[in-house]
Scaffold this active site. Sequence first.
Site, short mmCIF file in Angstrom:
data_model
loop_
_atom_site.label_atom_id
_atom_site.label_comp_id
_atom_site.label_asym_id
_atom_site.label_seq_id
_atom_site.Cartn_x
_atom_site.Cartn_y
_atom_site.Cartn_z
N TYR B 66 26.54 -35.01 -25.02
CA TYR B 66 27.80 -35.02 -25.74
C TYR B 66 27.92 -36.10 -26.79
CZ TYR B 66 30.28 -31.21 -23.79
OH TYR B 66 30.68 -29.95 -23.50
N ASP B 187 25.34 -34.39 -10.63
CA ASP B 187 24.21 -34.55 -11.55
C ASP B 187 23.41 -35.80 -11.21
OD1 ASP B 187 22.56 -33.83 -13.65
OD2 ASP B 187 23.82 -34.73 -15.19
#
Lengths: 302, 442
Positions: B66, B187
Site C-alpha cells: 500500500y 499475516d
Amino acid sequence: MAANFWASTQRLHWQFSRETLSDVRQQLEDEDRNLVQQYPLPDRRLLSIFFNQQLGKLGKKMNIRQQALATAQVYMRRFYSKVEIRRTNPYLVLATALYLACKMEECPQHIRVVVSEARQQWPEFIISDVSKLGECEFYLISEMNSQLIIHHPYRTLQEFQGTLNMAQDDVSLAWSIVNDHYLTDLPLLVPPHVIAVTAMFLALTLKPTQTGLQSAATSAAALSSASPTSKEPAGTSQGPPSTQQKKVQHLVSWLAEGEVDITACIECSQEIISLYDVWEQYNEKTCKEQIARFVKARGLDK
Amino acid sequence: MSGTNPPSSAATARALEATQSLKRSVQAAFDESQDARKAPPNNGYTSKVRVLDRYKVVGFISSGTYGRVYKAVGVNGQVGEFAIKKFKPDKEGETIQYTGISQSACREMALCSELSHPNMIHLVEIILEDKCIFMVFEYAEHDLLQIIQHHSQPTRYPIPASAIKSILFQLLNGLLYLHTNWVLHRDLKPANIMVTSKGEVRIGDLGLARLFYKPLHNLFSGDKVVVTIWYRAPELLLGSRHYTPAIDLWAVGCIFAELLSLRPIFKGEEAKMDSKKTVPFQKNQMQKIVEILGMPTKEKWPGLVHQPEFTQLQSVSSAVREASQGKTGLEAWYWNTLKSTGYPDSPPSANPGPQGLDLLAKLLEYDPSKRLTAEQALQHPYFTANGERVTANCFEGMTTQYPHRRVSADDNDIRMSSLPGTKRGGLPDDSLTGRPTKRMKD
Ligand SMILES: Nc1ncnc2c1ncn2[C@@H]1O[C@H](COP(=O)(O)OP(=O)(O)OP(=O)(O)O)[C@@H](O)[C@H]1O
Ligand SMILES: [Mg+2]
C-alpha cells in the site's frame, strides 16, 4: 464483558466527566463566539435526532446494519466535541462518518456509492465529487486521533440475554433504548456496559404492554413515567407480576455483585428519560433550516 | 561476510556516502507534500502536524502493498530513529486526489492506535498530511527474514537454540496479547516480525489484522484470501471461511520451523486466480504440507470432511517425503533439519531438542481446534527444558552481529525478490506474491 474495553482508547481518551465535556464545548463556542451568536442551533439532542433520522434514511437505502450507524453516530459526536459545527457541512460529515464506520464495522461501501446516495438525499448540500468526502475523512480521522474502534452496548446486551435469561420482548425494547442513547452525550460519558444495564433495567421496569416498541418516540411517554429508581415493576396485563419482579430482582442482584456502578446507571436512565421529554419539542424543519443557514451563508457546501 | 565482524570503517564511510546521495531523492518523496501545503484549499483539511517538522527522512526501506516505508530520525525535539510507513492515495489522471482510505489502512491505523504491548511494534503517531497517511513507528533494526537470511548466506550456520527460544516466546507473547484482545493478525511471516537492536521481538504489519469478536454479523465476509501462502493454515487452503486464532498459530509453527532450517518449511507455489477471480485450490501448497506431515485424516481431524475443498484433497499425492524408520514425517524432517543446519548434540541447551519437536508438532496440527493456542504454547515445556529461562533479549550471549537494515533509494532493490508476500521491488515475479490479491482494494 469486553475484556479490552478497559485498555481501549474509548475508555482512555473518549470518556469524559460531564464537567469536562461541557468545558470543552464551552471553549469551542468561545473561540467562535460570533459564529455561534449569528447562527443559533436547537438543543444538541434535537440536532442529534435530526442527524440520526437522516443517517437512518441514508443507511436504509444502502442497507447498512445498525452497528455501523451507531459507530457513525459516535464518530459525529466525537468530531463535534473537537470542531465547531458551524465550521463544517454537517451533511458531508454525516456521510463521511457513515463511510468510515462501514469500513470499521466490516461492511465497507464504495465511496462513490456513499457520495451518490448522499447527493440524492441532500442534493443541495452534497456535490458529486468523491474527493470532498475523502478529504473530510482525513479531517474526521485526524480529529479522532485515528481512534476508530468503538465498543458498543450491544454485545453486553447479547450476553445478558443468555446469562440473565431475558425474554425476547425485553431484549428488543432494551435494544431500542440502546439505539436511542446515541442521541445523547452518554456515549461520551459512560462505558457501554453501563448503558446496556440501564437499557435492560428500563426495559424491565416499563409496562409490559409497552414491550415491542419500535421507535423511541413512542416509548417516550412510557419511559418518562417509569421511575428509574423504582424497583417495583409497573402493573401488568401480560404475565404474572412475579415473573417480571423476578427478572428485576435478578438484574438488581446481579448489579449488586459489583459489576456495575449503580449510581451511573441511575444517572444514565435519567439522561435517557429526559431525552424522551426533549423529544416532544423536536421539529425537523427547524433543524433543517438552521443548519442550512450557516452552511449556505458560509459556502460550506462547495 | 562472516557475520561476526563489526562493519569496517571503510564500509561505514561508503554507507554514509550512499546515504548522503540518496537523501535528496528520498526527501523528494516527502517534499511533494511540503509544496502543496503552501496553498491550502478553501475550507479544506490541513494537517496540524507536519511530518517534516518532526522527522528527517534518511532513506527508503521497503515498498509494500500500500505504500512505502522510510527510515527517519527525529528532529526538533523528537528523539530517536523511526520507520515511517507512507500510504499513497490513488492518482486520478495527473493529480493526486482523495479517493477514500483503503479498508486495510483504516484497520491498521485503528488497531495500531488501540494496541500496545512490548512485543508489538510501537506506533508513535499517525500524521494525515496532504492526502497521504504517514504512520510513524519506532524503528526496528532487524526482522526475522533478514536474520534468517544472514544465517543462510554465504554459509549456513544455525541461529542459536536459545535465540530461537526467546524469539518464539516473545512472538507467542505478542500473539497472546493480540488474541486476548480479539485481534487476528492473519499475516504472520518472517518479514513482518521485527527485532530491535536490543533483541526484543516486535510483531508488525497489522494491515490484514482484524477484530474477530463481532458477533453481530458475518465476521467472515469480505476478503477471501489471507496469509501469505507459505504460512497459510490447512483449513484456509481447504477453503474454510471460518478464521480463528488458530490460523496465526499455524503460521507461528511455520516460522519456528523456518528459524530452525533457515528455509520455509512449506515452500509451495501459489496458484493464481483465474480470470473469473475465483480463488483456486492451492494444490501445490497443500502438497508441500502433506509431504512432511502426511495426509490429514478424518480420524485425527473430524472437521476435515466439512471443509469446502475437501474433495480436492484427492488430487494431492499422499507420499510423505522423509518418513523413515518408524518416524513420522515431521519427526524425520525435524531431526534431519537440526543435523543439516548444524545444531550440536551437546550441551542440551544448544539444541532445540525433543521438546522443540513436540511444540512444533502441536503448532503444525492439522485440526485447528486441537492446535495449541498462544497461551498453551507459552506453557509448553520447550520453554523450561533443562531448567533454563527464556531470555528477554533474544541476542543474549550471542557473538553474531547482524547487519543493519539496508536503507536505499532504489525502488528496484532486488534484495528480497521472489519471496511471496514481500513485495519489495518492482520485479516481475512479484506478481506471484499473492499480496495484491489478498489486499483487494476495498
Ligand atoms: N518499524 C519498522 N522498523 C524498521 N523496518 C520496518 C518497520 N516497519 C516495517 N519495516 C520494514 O518495511 C517492510 C514493510 O512494512 P509492512 O510489512 O508494515 O508493510 P506492507 O505494506 O504490509 O508490506 P508487505 O506488503 O511487504 O507486507 C517490513 O517488512 C520491514 O522490512
Ligand atoms: Mg509486511
